[in-house]
Design a protein around this motif. Structure first.
Motif: not given
Length: 638
Positions: A226-231, A214-219
């Motif tokens: 502690n912090y993770l930036k993603l789309k 269902d999803l497409k996640i760009s890491v």
């Protein structure tokens, strides 16, 4: 501390507040249903008292009042207006989150299927009634019939940071940054993060992309531990769809508007209603009646309603709305139906005629007139003889049958063709009251055996004296698989007269056409009367198609001294020879013709003809004899 505050600020700003981002709106018929994926909303009924709408959402009942909305488990249904007649229409809007790849959205008779999606485009299939069309969406609007849609392919659901251990809820998904690790590979450090989606864990390398169903996640980046930036993108689309009526606008008194095949006229406008007429294309009235605010008049798929009545500058007008259901427009085939049957045998013989039966049966509810019959026969066959080409009337329930004769000109498994029929039936949308409609039978095929003509030709005869009657029998035996017709050609020396029946004479040739069943034989008796002595060859040829079958015999004729005497009022031919035996034969004839020194004795059914006489039987016959003669000369040369 400042860095933490900045990160938290980015976290709050970058994560969008997701909500229902798709909407469908417009006039839809009631009752009808709306489906989004696996969810179903049934629009059951409109109250004639207050215009409220009875709705069933996944089997849960709700009532939506006019100018109000109802929340239905993630959906918001708003109803603006209604119209009533033999069926109702509701002007509503439905807000919902999204449409997933592979899912369908159905409402108002339309079905929209999201076949595939990428970040830049989407492929959708739109169906209405029995018509479907595929579109590749890259922006703007897609228009199909009365439907207009726009899409946001693979919308961005999240562009920001996740704090370790804190889940983020986006629509139906809970996403959590669970852990990270660092590994070394060929002196390179690799950062791996552990992401949990709805309870399922995934390890992803920073800088790479994770794709689920269902999803497409760009890491994108790991900030500290502690912090993770993603789309996060949805493997689906936001969709906006609208159904428009066939007409919406002001119509003044006396005005006529064309809608589909109909003419709609506003005959008279009153203070709270209007008298209208629906007509066919030539102005013939089909239905008339009063319409008022919230009430319609309908005919043949056209629904006419008024949303308001106004008067300006002494000119009255109504705010008219017209819906047109194209599949409900009367069609001539709704009442007219002619069953056309084409019945043929299972097999046939090349060049052999066979009968095919055509059956026309009026199974419709109206009489058919001016019926034209058009056999569509392939080039492997030809039609022999006549058949009915026109029928003036075939009443409901009546049947008409006839036979058509076909001759196959080739062999093998051949397509015969079919029977097409053009008829005329009563039709209310026709200017003349009748419409044209065509029908056809099934396409027929047949196996045709190759024709193999073969004949045995025998000639039995004996010689004799000049002037003596010499009997000659031609026997033909059909040893092939054909039934003819064949052509028998007999070459008789010019110095011989012939007594024969059913033959045609041309020069020294006798000609006859006949038919003979396979395995049977026929004998043609003739009598020759020689006028000169000598040795003569009599040849017979049977021709069918391009095949020739030949035989011949030799007759020896010796000299005599013929005399003609009168005896008791009859003509007596007396032949004498040098031998002691005398042969005398008496023939009674109605007349004797003497022409060019040739004696022609003509009895009632037979002719005594010497080879110098005869008549022309036509150009085709002459060419046929020339062909046979050429073949005979060719065979003699061999």
């Amino acid at each position: 501390m400042k860095r933490v505050i900045v990160v938290l600020f980015l976290l709050l700003v970058a994560i969008p507040n997701v909500s229902a981002a798709s909407v469908i709106k417009g006039w839809v018929p009631v009752p009808s249903d709306i489906s989004v994926g696996e969810d179903n909303i049934l629009l059951k009924d409109i109250s004639p008292r207050d215009g409220s709408l009875l709705v069933s959402f996944n089997d849960k009942m709700s009532i939506v009042a006019l100018k109000s909305s109802e929340k239905l488990d993630g959906y918001t249904l708003y109803m603006d207006n209604v119209l009533l007649d033999e069926r109702g229409y509701a002007n509503l809007s439905l807000s919902f989150p999204y449409l997933m790849e592979g899912e369908s959205l159905a409402f108002g008779g339309y079905r929209i299927t999201l076949n595939s999606v990428s970040e830049s485009q989407a492929n959708v299939l739109i169906s209405y009634k029995n018509v479907s069309k595929s579109f590749t969406y890259k922006g703007g609007n897609i228009n199909f019939e009365s439907l207009s849609i726009s899409l946001t392919p693979m919308p961005l659901l999240l562009d920001g940071y996740l704090y370790k251990g804190v889940p983020k809820s986006i629509y139906a998904w809970n996403i959590t940054f669970k852990d990270y690790s660092v590994s070394s590979e060929e002196n390179n450090l690799n950062e791996l993060v552990k992401i949990e989606i709805n309870g399922e864990d995934y390890w992803v390398k920073v800088g790479e992309t994770l794709e689920t169903d269902d999803l497409k996640i760009s890491v994108d980046d790991l900030l500290g531990s502690n912090y993770l930036k993603l789309k996060v993108r949805l493997k689906g689309a936001y969709i906006n769809a609208k159904i428009s009526p066939a007409f919406y606008g002001d119509m003044v008194e006396g005005k006529t508007t064309k809608i589909g095949p109909y003419l709609v006229s506003i005959d008279k406008i009153f203070s709270d209603s209007a008298y209208v007429t629906i007509k066919n294309p030539c102005g013939m009235p089909l239905k008339s009646g009063l319409i008022s605010v919230a009430h319609m008049i309908s005919y043949g798929g056209l629904h006419l309603g008024a949303l308001g009545i106004q008067e300006k500058n002494n000119e009255k007008s109504i705010k008219a709305i017209i819906f047109l259901e194209k599949d409900k427009i009367p069609k001539i085939e709704d009442t007219a139906f002619l069953n056309v049957s084409f019945k043929t045998p299972e097999g046939a013989l090349q060049y052999g005629a066979f009968k095919a039966r055509v059956v026309l049966e009026n199974k419709g509810s109206v009489d058919l007139r001016y019926i034209e019959i058009n056999p569509k026969i392939s080039g492997d066959f030809k039609i022999a003889g006549d058949y009915p080409k026109y029928i003036s009337l075939l009443k409901t329930g009546q049947k008409f049958e006839f036979l058509i004769t076909l001759i196959p000109e080739n062999a093998g498994n051949l397509t015969i063709g079919n029977i097409e029929v053009i008829a005329h039936a009563p039709y209310q949308l026709s200017c003349y009251g009748f419409g044209e409609i065509s029908f056809s039978s099934e396409v027929r095929s047949i196996y045709v055996n190759r024709a193999k003509p073969e004949y045995k030709v025998e000639i039995n005869g004996t010689g004799g004296k000049i002037g003596q009657a010499l009997p000659l029998n031609i026997t033909i035996v059909n040893k092939g698989n054909t039934y003819g017709p064949y052509e028998l050609t007999l070459a008789v020396p010019k110095s011989m007269g012939v007594i024969a029946e059913n033959f045609t004479l041309y020069g020294k040739w006798l000609y006859l056409r006949g038919k003979l069943e396979p395995g049977s034989e026929i004998i043609y008796p003739l009598t020759l009367v020689p006028s000169k002595e000598g040795t003569y060859e009599v040849s017979a040829v049977v021709k069918e198609g391009d095949e020739l079958f030949q035989n011949s015999t030799i007759l020896n004729v010796t000299a005599i001294s013929p005399t003609i005497i009168e005896k008791n009022g009859s003509t007596v031919v007396q032949n004498t020879s040098t031998v002691t035996e005398t042969i005398e034969k008496t023939v009674t004839v109605p007349k004797i013709v003497v022409q060019n020194n040739t004696i022609e004795v003509i009895p009632l059914k037979k002719k005594l003809i010497f080879g110098g006489g005869g008549f022309l039987a036509g150009v085709i016959f002459i060419l046929g004899l020339a062909f046979v003669a050429a073949k005979l000369e060719e065979r003699k040369g061999k």
